[in-house]
Design a protein around this motif. Structure first.
Motif, mmCIF file in Angstrom:
data_model
loop_
_atom_site.group_PDB
_atom_site.id
_atom_site.type_symbol
_atom_site.label_atom_id
_atom_site.label_comp_id
_atom_site.label_asym_id
_atom_site.label_seq_id
_atom_site.Cartn_x
_atom_site.Cartn_y
_atom_site.Cartn_z
ATOM 1 N N LYS A 186 0.831 -1.211 0.000
ATOM 2 C CA LYS A 186 0.000 0.000 0.000
ATOM 3 C C LYS A 186 0.867 1.262 0.000
ATOM 4 O O LYS A 186 0.724 2.139 -0.831
ATOM 5 C CB LYS A 186 -0.915 -0.007 1.229
ATOM 6 C CG LYS A 186 -1.964 1.064 1.175
ATOM 7 C CD LYS A 186 -3.016 0.861 2.223
ATOM 8 C CE LYS A 186 -4.194 1.797 2.060
ATOM 9 N NZ LYS A 186 -3.892 3.165 1.761
ATOM 10 N N SER A 187 1.859 1.312 0.943
ATOM 11 C CA SER A 187 2.668 2.538 1.041
ATOM 12 C C SER A 187 3.537 2.686 -0.201
ATOM 13 O O SER A 187 3.757 3.786 -0.695
ATOM 14 C CB SER A 187 3.503 2.527 2.318
ATOM 15 O OG SER A 187 4.212 1.318 2.381
ATOM 16 N N LEU B 91 19.575 14.439 -1.732
ATOM 17 C CA LEU B 91 20.257 15.632 -2.258
ATOM 18 C C LEU B 91 19.856 16.774 -1.330
ATOM 19 O O LEU B 91 18.667 17.134 -1.264
ATOM 20 C CB LEU B 91 19.789 15.910 -3.697
ATOM 21 C CG LEU B 91 20.309 17.181 -4.354
ATOM 22 C CD1 LEU B 91 21.853 17.237 -4.366
ATOM 23 C CD2 LEU B 91 19.795 17.303 -5.789
ATOM 24 N N ASN B 92 20.875 17.295 -0.577
ATOM 25 C CA ASN B 92 20.585 18.321 0.459
ATOM 26 C C ASN B 92 19.416 17.900 1.351
ATOM 27 O O ASN B 92 18.506 18.689 1.616
ATOM 28 C CB ASN B 92 20.247 19.668 -0.183
ATOM 29 C CG ASN B 92 21.501 20.427 -0.558
ATOM 30 O OD1 ASN B 92 22.608 19.887 -0.423
ATOM 31 N ND2 ASN B 92 21.332 21.647 -1.038
ATOM 32 N N ASP B 93 19.404 16.654 1.742
ATOM 33 C CA ASP B 93 18.340 16.080 2.600
ATOM 34 C C ASP B 93 17.006 15.921 1.892
ATOM 35 O O ASP B 93 16.014 15.524 2.499
ATOM 36 C CB ASP B 93 18.127 16.889 3.887
ATOM 37 C CG ASP B 93 19.296 16.720 4.841
ATOM 38 O OD1 ASP B 93 20.073 15.739 4.637
ATOM 39 O OD2 ASP B 93 19.421 17.522 5.766
ATOM 40 N N TYR B 94 16.952 16.228 0.604
ATOM 41 C CA TYR B 94 15.709 15.982 -0.139
ATOM 42 C C TYR B 94 15.791 14.572 -0.692
ATOM 43 O O TYR B 94 16.763 14.237 -1.378
ATOM 44 C CB TYR B 94 15.564 16.947 -1.324
ATOM 45 C CG TYR B 94 15.299 18.384 -0.908
ATOM 46 C CD1 TYR B 94 13.984 18.785 -0.602
ATOM 47 C CD2 TYR B 94 16.326 19.318 -0.870
ATOM 48 C CE1 TYR B 94 13.754 20.110 -0.228
ATOM 49 C CE2 TYR B 94 16.084 20.625 -0.495
ATOM 50 C CZ TYR B 94 14.779 21.026 -0.167
ATOM 51 O OH TYR B 94 14.558 22.305 0.193
ATOM 52 N N GLY C 151 12.591 15.275 -7.082
ATOM 53 C CA GLY C 151 12.802 15.509 -5.643
ATOM 54 C C GLY C 151 11.512 15.535 -4.846
ATOM 55 O O GLY C 151 10.477 15.960 -5.358
ATOM 56 N N HIS C 152 11.599 15.083 -3.577
ATOM 57 C CA HIS C 152 10.442 15.088 -2.672
ATOM 58 C C HIS C 152 10.725 15.996 -1.499
ATOM 59 O O HIS C 152 11.898 16.303 -1.240
ATOM 60 C CB HIS C 152 10.190 13.664 -2.142
ATOM 61 C CG HIS C 152 9.582 12.743 -3.170
ATOM 62 N ND1 HIS C 152 10.265 12.363 -4.316
ATOM 63 C CD2 HIS C 152 8.360 12.138 -3.228
ATOM 64 C CE1 HIS C 152 9.493 11.572 -5.025
ATOM 65 N NE2 HIS C 152 8.309 11.416 -4.391
ATOM 66 N N PRO C 153 9.705 16.474 -0.835
ATOM 67 C CA PRO C 153 9.954 17.345 0.327
ATOM 68 C C PRO C 153 10.843 16.621 1.357
ATOM 69 O O PRO C 153 10.850 15.390 1.431
ATOM 70 C CB PRO C 153 8.546 17.565 0.921
ATOM 71 C CG PRO C 153 7.598 17.153 -0.118
ATOM 72 C CD PRO C 153 8.272 16.200 -1.014
ATOM 73 N N TRP D 230 11.764 7.767 3.696
ATOM 74 C CA TRP D 230 12.952 7.183 4.349
ATOM 75 C C TRP D 230 13.591 6.269 3.340
ATOM 76 O O TRP D 230 12.984 5.340 2.842
ATOM 77 C CB TRP D 230 12.482 6.403 5.588
ATOM 78 C CG TRP D 230 13.605 5.796 6.379
ATOM 79 C CD1 TRP D 230 14.386 6.431 7.276
ATOM 80 C CD2 TRP D 230 14.033 4.439 6.334
ATOM 81 N NE1 TRP D 230 15.282 5.598 7.821
ATOM 82 C CE2 TRP D 230 15.096 4.330 7.254
ATOM 83 C CE3 TRP D 230 13.647 3.315 5.605
ATOM 84 C CZ2 TRP D 230 15.782 3.142 7.468
ATOM 85 C CZ3 TRP D 230 14.332 2.146 5.837
ATOM 86 C CH2 TRP D 230 15.387 2.043 6.758
ATOM 87 N N LYS D 231 14.848 6.575 3.029
ATOM 88 C CA LYS D 231 15.513 5.783 1.987
ATOM 89 C C LYS D 231 16.636 4.963 2.571
ATOM 90 O O LYS D 231 17.398 5.436 3.412
ATOM 91 C CB LYS D 231 16.078 6.732 0.918
ATOM 92 C CG LYS D 231 15.040 7.243 -0.038
ATOM 93 C CD LYS D 231 15.670 7.973 -1.203
ATOM 94 C CE LYS D 231 16.300 7.010 -2.182
ATOM 95 N NZ LYS D 231 16.845 7.753 -3.351
#
Lengths: 458, 243
Positions: free
Chosen positions: A36-37, A114-117, A132-134, A139-140
């Motif tokens: 689902k996620s 990338l810069n925490d994005y 890019g995501h906010p 969590w990667k």
């Protein structure tokens, strides 16, 4: 013990079933949540889709409006780097994102941030598409698993499942055994209760309360049993004492009346009176003996001397004794032995069984003063035999039949004295039963049913 | 001592009325040397002083019990002892008889029975039938004379003999004459077994016996059948021995 093992096995099986059920549920939930996620934004297809739709038109890159809107709404951004690492197109790019990247920088953010994005990259015909995501939205974590492990993953999955099942089984068994031990003690206690043995179970542990109650019950039962046996013994001793004390005065009365009866100097009338006294004394003697025996039989204090008795000769002997000792010709007796019962035997106390049959004959004589014919019969089936004593006299009254055929009316005096009660008690002590009935053609019939000795089983 | 009535009897019982009754009874029946005691102490004195020929002993005594007393007496003489007791338990009777008592009579008893038992014990002890023990009786049955010594039946017609089995049967019947003898007792006497399996054999032997002793075997007068039970010998008369 069988019951306990059943309880234990059921307990272990259900505990294991619960464990398996939990495992399956967990597995299903895990898969469902992951699917689902994963399906929301992290699909590889999405970045691929975006990349595919970024098309160069008139030297300018364009993303269709609906994609653009979705990205902006979700606070996401995108850019396209050319082969030199420069940004050639971007959408909603945050200000802290650089416009030039070296090879090592690209290698770094392509798998992480990338810069925490959190970012996803895909190869575009003109370079590298970056989506890019906010910050803090994804969590990667990059996972590397050896190929060999992946190849054997079905085996590992099954092993894991089996190990879980075994662990559940062992745990259930260990816990169950603990319960089993406590239950075993309780069962032993309950069994001892039924055997009227004193029970003192440990009141520690899981079933301590139950053990306590069993201990208390045992104590109460033992006390009751003691009180009962004390009372029974007192009663029997009392009767035995009375019957003992009565014997000496009775001897004197019988002795003197008998002497008077034979005194030729007395008138006939006086001698007849003396005879009556002597006969009544003999009746008291019989009654005292009967009472003593009845009370002993009632309270299991009569010693038995069992032996294998051939019933046909036994009955013929009783008949002979009666016929040889009877004083008048008013009463006759015959013996009728079935062809199949000629050689049967029973395990019995000769003296007591003889007394039972003689009591019945005496009873017929006593209650049919004008005379009657008595028939002694012996019959048998595969496992039991019946001795019948029948007469053609006056028979029993209805009330008497009811009393005689109902166990409850134990030691009691009726017009028949104790004779018939004794018969019933003696036969009961031989694991048999007694049936009293009137015959259609008049008179009564008493049937004594006894189990045959094994040697006579047909 | 010419007859049993010359025997000295010692009666021990703690109940004075019963003691008197028994003494009266014995006197009426011809005994005249009667001594009594009402406890162990008196009994010992009487025993050593009178040296009785028989003792009638109560089991429960105020200063001891009859069993111990009997043991004590028996260590000095083989005097016959008859217990007379109100204790009728099997154990008591077996204990008394086991100690060697000659009889154990329980109270209440029939006076006649007591006398007969005393007679029996005294006869056995002091007047045993040593005379002509081997000689068997001769008796008449109607016109017949049956001599058990040589198993012969003599009549006007002549002399007939009894076979071994006929003799055994007739002897058993004679021993119980005027009384019914069960088929089982007869088979026991002749074949050492119960009636089962011998019914026909017994009938055959009885028929042969009747042919020898009955004037009309099909309508017997002396050897009667008691249906389903046994036989009875009746009407016979034993002849007094000539010596």
């Amino acid at each position: 013990m069988k019951g306990l093992i059943k309880i234990l096995s059921r307990y272990v099986i259900s505990a294991t079933a619960v464990a398996i059920f939990l495992l399956v549920i967990n597995f299903i939930l895990l898969v469902a949540i992951t699917v689902k996620s994963g399906s929301t934004t992290l699909k590889k297809e999405s970045v691929q889709e975006l990349t595919k739709n970024l098309i160069k038109v008139d030297d300018e890159y364009r993303l269709p409006d609906d994609f653009t809107t979705t990205l902006i709404q979700n606070d996401q951004w995108a850019m396209l780097l050319n082969e030199e690492g420069s940004v050639v197109w971007s959408l909603n790019l945050p200000s802290d994102i650089s416009l030039q990247y070296s090879l090592s920088q690209v290698a770094g953010f392509s798998r992480w941030y990338l810069n925490d994005y959190p970012v996803y990259v895909w190869q575009h015909s003109d370079g590298l598409f970056v989506w890019g995501h906010p910050r803090h939205s994804v969590w990667k974590y990059s996972v590397s698993i050896p190929q060999q492990f992946m190849n054997r993953s079905p085996f590992y999955t099954i092993s894991l499942f089996v190990a879980n099942v075994i662990a559940a089984l062992v745990l259930a068994l260990l816990l169950g055994l603990r319960l089993f031990r406590s239950l075993k003690l309780l069962t032993k206690g309950i069994y001892q209760l039924t055997q009227k043995q004193p029970v003192t179970l440990s009141t520690q542990g899981l079933l301590g309360d139950v053990a306590k109650v069993i201990n208390q019950t045992s104590e109460k039962l033992i006390n009751q049993e003691e009180a009962l046996s004390k009372r029974d013994s007192a009663r029997t001793t009392w009767i035995a004492g009375i019957s003992h004390d009565i014997r000496t005065p009775l001897s004197i009365a019988m002795g003197y009346s008998s002497q008077l009866e034979n005194d030729l100097e007395l008138t006939l009338a006086k001698r007849e009176q003396a005879e009556t006294i002597r006969k009544q004394c003999e009746l008291i003697k019989t009654l005292v003996n009967d009472l003593n025996l009845a009370s002993k039989l009632e309270y299991d204090m009569q010693p038995f001397h069992f032996e294998v008795i051939l019933l046909a000769p036994f009955l013929r002997n009783i008949a002979v004794d009666f016929l040889n000792s009877k004083s008048s010709d008013l009463h006759s007796l015959d013996v009728c032995i079935d062809e199949t019962a000629q050689n049967i035997s029973a395990n019995a106390d000769r003296v007591l069984l003889s007394r039972a049959v003689s009591n019945l004959i005496t009873n017929s004589v006593r209650h049919n003063k004008d005379g009657c014919h008595i028939r002694l019969s012996l019959k048998c089936d595969s496992f039991n035999c019946s001795i019948e004593v029948a007469d053609n006299g006056i028979g029993f009254t209805k009330e008497m039949l009811h009393t005689l055929n109902h166990e409850k009316a134990s030691v009691e005096l009726n017009t028949h004295g104790l004779g018939l009660t004794l018969v019933r008690q003696i036969i009961k002590a031989h694991k048999g039963y007694t049936r009293f009935q009137n015959q259609l053609e008049g008179g009564c019939m008493i049937t004594l049913c006894l189990p045959l000795h094994e040697s006579s089983h047909l | 001592m010419n007859t049993i009535h010359d025997c000295k009897l010692l009666i021990i019982d703690d109940e004075p009325t019963l003691l008197k009754m028994v003494i009266d009874l014995l006197k009426q029946n011809g005994f005249y040397k009667i001594f009594s005691a009402s406890n162990c102490k008196e009994a010992r004195t009487q025993f050593y002083a009178t040296k009785p020929d028989a003792i009638l002993l109560d089991v429960s005594l105020p200063d001891g019990d009859g069993f111990s007393l009997m043991r004590e007496f028996r260590s000095h003489s083989i005097v016959p002892v008859l217990f007379l007791s109100a204790r009728d338990e099997d154990e008591d009777r077996l204990l008394g008889l086991g100690l060697g008592a000659d009889d154990y009579i329980t109270k209440p008893f029939l006076p006649r029975e007591l006398i007969l038992r005393i007679h029996a014990v005294l006869n056995r002890t002091y007047f045993p039938l040593i005379l002509n023990q081997e000689e068997k009786p001769v008796f008449t049955l109607g016109a017949l004379t049956i001599d058990f010594n040589n198993a012969t039946i003599t009549s006007e017609k002549g002399c007939d003999t009894l076979t071994a089995k006929e003799f055994a049967l007739l002897w058993k019947l004679y021993e119980n004459k005027e009384k019914i003898v069960s088929g089982d007792s007869l088979c026991q006497a002749a074949w050492g077994d119960t009636l089962y399996g011998y019914e026909n054999t017994l009938m055959v032997h009885i028929r042969r016996l009747r042919e020898k002793i009955e004037p009309e075997p099909s309508n017997p007068r002396f050897l009667l059948t008691i249906r389903g039970i046994g036989y009875k010998l009746t009407g016979g008369e034993t002849l007094e021995r000539s010596n």
